[in-house]
Design a protein around this motif. Structure first.
Motif, PDB file in Angstrom:
ATOM      1  N   SER A 177       6.495   3.251   5.787  1.00 62.04           N
ATOM      2  CA  SER A 177       5.996   1.808   5.789  1.00 62.04           C
ATOM      3  C   SER A 177       4.931   1.778   4.833  1.00 62.04           C
ATOM      4  CB  SER A 177       5.894   1.486   7.319  1.00 62.04           C
ATOM      5  OG  SER A 177       4.451   1.600   7.686  1.00 62.04           O
ATOM      6  N   ARG A 180       6.377   1.606   1.373  1.00 65.08           N
ATOM      7  CA  ARG A 180       6.804   0.258   1.157  1.00 65.08           C
ATOM      8  C   ARG A 180       5.741  -0.750   0.701  1.00 65.08           C
ATOM      9  NH1 ARG A 180      10.873   1.838   4.504  1.00 65.08           N
ATOM     10  NH2 ARG A 180       9.760   1.193   6.228  1.00 65.08           N
ATOM     11  N   ASP A 181       4.635  -0.854   1.535  1.00 61.50           N
ATOM     12  CA  ASP A 181       3.489  -1.593   1.411  1.00 61.50           C
ATOM     13  C   ASP A 181       2.809  -1.104   0.107  1.00 61.50           C
ATOM     14  OD1 ASP A 181       3.940  -2.558   3.626  1.00 61.50           O
ATOM     15  OD2 ASP A 181       2.101  -1.771   4.678  1.00 61.50           O
ATOM     16  N   LEU A 185       2.927  -4.321  -2.407  1.00 59.56           N
ATOM     17  CA  LEU A 185       1.595  -5.017  -2.365  1.00 59.56           C
ATOM     18  C   LEU A 185       0.454  -4.733  -3.222  1.00 59.56           C
ATOM     19  CD1 LEU A 185       1.528  -5.323   1.444  1.00 59.56           C
ATOM     20  CD2 LEU A 185       2.387  -6.931  -0.080  1.00 59.56           C
TER      21      LEU A 185
END
Length: 224
Positions: A177, A180-181, A185
């Protein structure tokens, strides 16, 4: 096994002085005749300096541990090795600040040891969280800005991700996670880093296997 007989001389120890080469060769064959504490320190020191060697080191350590348990039925070497890995692990932030190269070598080395040193065919529990902690460190913002760290992270996950997930799947979920961030982002990722992160995210989604399509896609991109 017979294979081991020819393989024995092929360990990459040419980078050491002659005296040390002799010591390591003896440790590989006849460990009860050398100071194994010293051998463990030599192997770790060299691994922190030389990333090529740090990939080879797990195999050398594995061989010494096997030879020692045959010969004397104990693991002085393994204990020394794990103590030293733990010491470097405690100081990992200093290590990274002092030398990014040495930090990357350390992560490569501990993951390599995790990969090679099995107990009853299982990875060593004692290494699971330290290995995860190192990979989590590589997934922080400041590390994702550095291609060398992203490259190291992805290489290690290719090699040991599947084993590591079996040992603790919750931490793998948390790690991905973060990745992915980072991928979605974070500003300032190089295009190579983005490509590497996307590739490892897909690799895990495909059960730690590389699909042919992905192979073509990522590796033609890299070579163009």
């Amino acid at each position: 096994p017979v294979m081991g007989e020819t393989g024995k001389e092929e360990y990459k120890i040419q980078s050491f002085d002659i005296e040390t080469q002799k010591l390591l060769k003896t440790a590989l064959k006849d460990p009860s005749n050398v100071d194994l504490d010293k051998v463990a320190n030599i192997i770790v020191d060299q691994s922190l300096k030389d990333c090529v060697f740090s990939k080879e080191a797990g195999r050398i350590c594995y061989t010494i541990i096997q030879a020692e348990s045959k010969q004397v039925g104990q693991s002085i070497f393994r204990r020394s090795l794990l103590n030293r890995l733990q010491q470097e692990y405690r100081d990992r932030e200093d290590l990274r600040n002092r030398s990014l190269q040495a930090w990357i070598c350390y992560v490569t080395f501990i993951c390599n040891i995790f990969d090679y040193l099995k107990v009853n065919n299982m990875p060593m529990m004692a290494l699971v969280n330290p290995v995860y902690d190192c990979l989590f460190r590589l997934a922080q913002h400041d590390s994702l800005q550095k291609e060398e760290e992203v490259d190291c992270l992805v290489l290690q996950l290719h090699r040991i991700g599947e084993q590591l997930e079996k040992m603790n799947s919750q931490r793998m979920d948390e790690l991905f996670s973060l990745l992915r961030d980072g991928f979605l982002l974070q500003e300032g990722l190089s295009s190579l880093s983005q490509l590497l992160l996307l590739e490892i995210i897909e690799f895990r989604a495909a059960d730690w296997k590389m699909t042919d399509a992905a192979q073509k896609y990522y590796y033609s991109e890299v070579t163009d």
